[in-house]
Design a protein around this motif. Structure first.
Motif, PDB file in Angstrom:
ATOM      1  N   GLU A  37     -11.184  54.699  50.875  1.00 36.13           N
ATOM      2  CA  GLU A  37      -9.560  55.639  50.685  1.00 36.13           C
ATOM      3  C   GLU A  37      -9.184  54.154  50.718  1.00 36.13           C
ATOM      4  O   GLU A  37      -8.144  53.852  49.495  1.00 36.13           O
ATOM      5  N   ILE A  40      -9.704  52.065  47.545  1.00 35.34           N
ATOM      6  CA  ILE A  40      -8.607  52.737  46.124  1.00 35.34           C
ATOM      7  C   ILE A  40      -7.092  52.796  45.987  1.00 35.34           C
ATOM      8  O   ILE A  40      -6.307  51.877  45.547  1.00 35.34           O
ATOM      9  N   ALA A  41      -6.683  52.866  48.136  1.00 31.44           N
ATOM     10  CA  ALA A  41      -5.062  52.228  48.394  1.00 31.44           C
ATOM     11  C   ALA A  41      -5.382  51.151  47.814  1.00 31.44           C
ATOM     12  O   ALA A  41      -4.020  50.728  47.478  1.00 31.44           O
ATOM     13  N   ASN A  44      -4.423  50.528  44.498  1.00 31.54           N
ATOM     14  CA  ASN A  44      -2.824  50.956  43.905  1.00 31.54           C
ATOM     15  C   ASN A  44      -1.878  50.074  44.210  1.00 31.54           C
ATOM     16  O   ASN A  44      -1.055  50.021  43.251  1.00 31.54           O
ATOM     17  N   LEU A  45      -2.316  49.464  45.509  1.00 34.67           N
ATOM     18  CA  LEU A  45      -1.448  48.531  45.846  1.00 34.67           C
ATOM     19  C   LEU A  45      -1.049  47.587  44.869  1.00 34.67           C
ATOM     20  O   LEU A  45       0.556  47.741  44.342  1.00 34.67           O
ATOM     21  N   LEU A  47      -1.463  47.408  41.891  1.00 26.89           N
ATOM     22  CA  LEU A  47      -1.354  47.739  40.182  1.00 26.89           C
ATOM     23  C   LEU A  47      -0.197  47.872  40.653  1.00 26.89           C
ATOM     24  O   LEU A  47       0.502  47.205  39.763  1.00 26.89           O
ATOM     25  N   ASP A  48       0.621  48.645  41.382  1.00 34.08           N
ATOM     26  CA  ASP A  48       2.160  48.909  41.617  1.00 34.08           C
ATOM     27  C   ASP A  48       2.864  47.105  41.763  1.00 34.08           C
ATOM     28  O   ASP A  48       3.458  47.087  41.180  1.00 34.08           O
ATOM     29  N   GLY A  51       2.292  45.319  38.035  1.00 34.26           N
ATOM     30  CA  GLY A  51       3.008  46.018  37.229  1.00 34.26           C
ATOM     31  C   GLY A  51       4.432  46.009  37.768  1.00 34.26           C
ATOM     32  O   GLY A  51       5.437  45.386  36.836  1.00 34.26           O
ATOM     33  N   GLU A 134       8.140  52.511  45.296  1.00 33.64           N
ATOM     34  CA  GLU A 134       6.751  52.673  45.808  1.00 33.64           C
ATOM     35  C   GLU A 134       7.047  51.631  46.907  1.00 33.64           C
ATOM     36  O   GLU A 134       5.454  52.214  47.921  1.00 33.64           O
ATOM     37  N   TYR A 137       6.387  53.604  49.696  1.00 34.01           N
ATOM     38  CA  TYR A 137       4.898  54.253  50.130  1.00 34.01           C
ATOM     39  C   TYR A 137       3.787  53.347  50.980  1.00 34.01           C
ATOM     40  O   TYR A 137       3.075  53.397  51.278  1.00 34.01           O
ATOM     41  N   HIS A 138       4.259  51.873  50.300  1.00 39.67           N
ATOM     42  CA  HIS A 138       3.545  50.876  50.553  1.00 39.67           C
ATOM     43  C   HIS A 138       3.858  50.331  52.426  1.00 39.67           C
ATOM     44  O   HIS A 138       2.539  50.913  53.034  1.00 39.67           O
TER      45      HIS A 138
ATOM     46  N   SER B  53       5.875  51.613  38.174  1.00 31.21           N
ATOM     47  CA  SER B  53       5.958  50.398  37.720  1.00 31.21           C
ATOM     48  C   SER B  53       4.342  49.927  36.859  1.00 31.21           C
ATOM     49  O   SER B  53       4.431  49.048  35.855  1.00 31.21           O
ATOM     50  N   GLY B  54       3.243  50.142  37.479  1.00 34.57           N
ATOM     51  CA  GLY B  54       2.627  49.423  36.723  1.00 34.57           C
ATOM     52  C   GLY B  54       1.368  50.535  36.224  1.00 34.57           C
ATOM     53  O   GLY B  54       0.089  50.243  35.885  1.00 34.57           O
ATOM     54  N   CYS B  55       2.059  51.878  35.547  1.00 33.93           N
ATOM     55  CA  CYS B  55       1.017  52.922  34.934  1.00 33.93           C
ATOM     56  C   CYS B  55       0.268  52.497  33.906  1.00 33.93           C
ATOM     57  O   CYS B  55       0.997  52.094  33.316  1.00 33.93           O
ATOM     58  N   SER B 141      -5.804  60.487  51.968  1.00 37.65           N
ATOM     59  CA  SER B 141      -4.904  58.995  51.683  1.00 37.65           C
ATOM     60  C   SER B 141      -3.851  59.249  50.915  1.00 37.65           C
ATOM     61  O   SER B 141      -3.602  60.187  50.239  1.00 37.65           O
ATOM     62  N   GLU B 142      -3.253  58.669  50.791  1.00 36.97           N
ATOM     63  CA  GLU B 142      -1.622  59.070  50.078  1.00 36.97           C
ATOM     64  C   GLU B 142      -2.287  58.207  48.483  1.00 36.97           C
ATOM     65  O   GLU B 142      -1.430  58.253  47.873  1.00 36.97           O
ATOM     66  N   PHE B 143      -3.308  57.838  48.521  1.00 32.67           N
ATOM     67  CA  PHE B 143      -4.177  57.004  47.476  1.00 32.67           C
ATOM     68  C   PHE B 143      -4.746  57.466  46.527  1.00 32.67           C
ATOM     69  O   PHE B 143      -5.270  57.864  47.014  1.00 32.67           O
ATOM     70  N   GLY B 144      -4.609  57.911  45.190  1.00 30.63           N
ATOM     71  CA  GLY B 144      -5.887  58.540  44.620  1.00 30.63           C
ATOM     72  C   GLY B 144      -6.429  57.750  42.983  1.00 30.63           C
ATOM     73  O   GLY B 144      -6.219  56.393  43.452  1.00 30.63           O
ATOM     74  N   LEU B 151      -5.005  62.100  47.737  1.00 31.71           N
ATOM     75  CA  LEU B 151      -6.023  62.484  48.462  1.00 31.71           C
ATOM     76  C   LEU B 151      -5.912  63.906  49.095  1.00 31.71           C
ATOM     77  O   LEU B 151      -5.480  63.036  50.169  1.00 31.71           O
TER      78      LEU B 151
END
Lengths: 253, 167
Positions: A37, A40-41, A44-45, A47-48, A51, A134, A137-138, B53-55, B141-144, B151
């Motif tokens: 998890e 993945i988190a 994602n961080l 990526l943001d 971005g 973003e 939630y970070h 932003s990073g999609c 998890s807040e992230f998926g 999730l």
């Protein structure tokens, strides 16, 4: 933008480089995080953050007016041309260092985006309003982990406290105003970083208390990143980050 | 082609363009397409706003919008990106939320800005399970798998499931 604007260009590099360098450091966890998890988190961080850097450096290139796009700025500048705070470039360390850095820098980011979302520059305001969502939630993610690690086992507490001790001397730089920023801040284009230091400290103290962690007092604050004086770590990181773009300049895929 | 299409027709065509990562929602339902302006010579300017932003799907979405309209016979298509107002899941209509749930993704709750940066308790509860509709679910998890999803896990049917993040 048609007229080149050196001070705004520098301000955008400071914003963009923080996110690019921290985003790259975060991406180093991909496939290595302690649990799936969190793997993945962190992806994602990263990526943001990358971005956000993409949007900020794209705009920086337009403001500079020298024909450089975001890729030219990310992959073809040397370490001395980067304007990120030193905190962002430190090696990823253990999981506690990664989380503590996300927390300390993340709270700074929320306050910075919040201030910049009312920038008189519409592009900055738009990017900031999006990034603010973003960063919120970070911080939630990092803050909850700070509490879990700090108020967890003896081992997790020790590591979390060591991480805070390591990173604390790098927090001062976040709030040091840059000389070329005063005019832009006064015009409402950027935001004076020192204006939200007290609020930052209040949030940090609240979570540190809940995490049973201690803020080191009287630490000597490191600086230099905003002027291009970096630690030895940035050059090594850039070598890895830039190698593909430099080996195959102009490649498209 | 005969004549210039109306804005409504262009938006109806764009409602056929699906999000590449959530293929039950169109880019119109998702709120990525903000507007379409048709000029007298048939040139269409579509305004889009990014989700995150990073999609990584944004470029694919822009290409899909352009392809769809060019295939419909429009002579020129311009896709313009705006950041204001910032995208929010509150724009997703009820009909699209039902489609998400039927697809196995719990729809987003309301986008609430919590006062505390690190709240003791989340303002939004967990969603009902999209499979068995049980309310006994938890956020794992807040992230998926994509930037837009979290999730979750259902304590009744014991299935993991994804939830569309509310932002």
């Amino acid at each position: 933008m048609s007229t080149p604007h050196p001070a705004l260009f520098e301000a955008l590099l400071r914003l963009g480089d923080d996110r690019l360098v921290l985003g790259h450091r975060t991406s180093e966890w991909c496939g290595h995080a302690p649990i799936l998890e969190e793997d993945i988190a962190l992806a994602n961080l990263a990526l943001d953050l990358i971005g956000q850097a993409n949007l900020l450096l794209e705009y920086a290139g337009a403001v500079e007016g020298a024909g450089r796009d975001q890729d030219a700025l990310a992959y073809f500048r040397e370490a001395i041309e980067f304007r990120n705070a030193l905190m962002c470039e430190l090696p990823k360390g253990d999981y506690a260092v990664t989380i503590a850095r996300h927390f300390l820098h993340g709270v700074f980011s929320v306050l910075q985006w919040d201030a910049l979302s009312s920038s008189t520059d519409a592009t900055i305001a738009g990017i900031a309003a999006k990034a603010l969502k973003e960063s919120r939630y970070h911080v939630r993610h990092a803050g909850e982990w700070m509490i879990r690690l700090g108020d967890g086992t003896d081992e997790s507490h020790r590591r979390a406290q060591d991480a805070v001790n390591l990173l604390w001397p790098f927090t001062g730089e976040l709030f040091m105003p840059c000389s070329d920023d005063a005019e832009l801040a006064a015009a409402g284009v950027t935001a004076d970083v020192s204006s939200f230091e007290a609020k930052w400290r209040e949030t940090i103290d609240d979570v540190m208390l809940r995490a049973t962690l201690t803020v080191p007092e009287g630490a000597w604050m490191q600086r230099g990143g905003r002027e291009g004086r970096h630690t030895e770590h940035l050059g090594h990181m850039l070598a890895e980050m830039q190698i593909v773009a430099r080996s195959h300049p102009g490649a498209q895929w | 082609m005969a004549g210039v299409p109306t804005r409504e027709l262009v938006l109806a065509w764009l409602d056929e363009v699906k999000d590449p990562e959530v293929p039950v929602l169109s880019v119109v339902e998702l709120g990525v397409v903000r507007d379409a302006v048709v000029s007298a010579d048939g040139t269409v300017t579509v305004t889009v706003t990014p989700t995150y932003s990073g999609c990584p799907a944004m470029r694919v979405i822009e290409e899909a919008i352009r392809d769809e309209l060019l295939l419909r016979g429009l002579p020129r298509v311009t896709v313009r990106t705006v950041f204001t107002p910032a995208w929010t899941t509150d724009w997703i209509p009820e009909s699209a939320r039902a489609k998400l749930e039927a697809y196995g993704i719990a729809p987003p709750g309301r986008a609430i800005v919590e006062e505390a940066l690190v709240p003791l308790r989340r303002a939004n509860g967990t969603p009902r399970c999209p499979y068995c509709k049980s309310a006994r679910t938890e956020l794992r998890s807040e992230f998926g798998s994509t930037a837009c999803k979290s999730l979750c896990w259902c304590a009744d049917c014991r299935q993991p499931f994804e939830m569309f993040k509310a932002i």
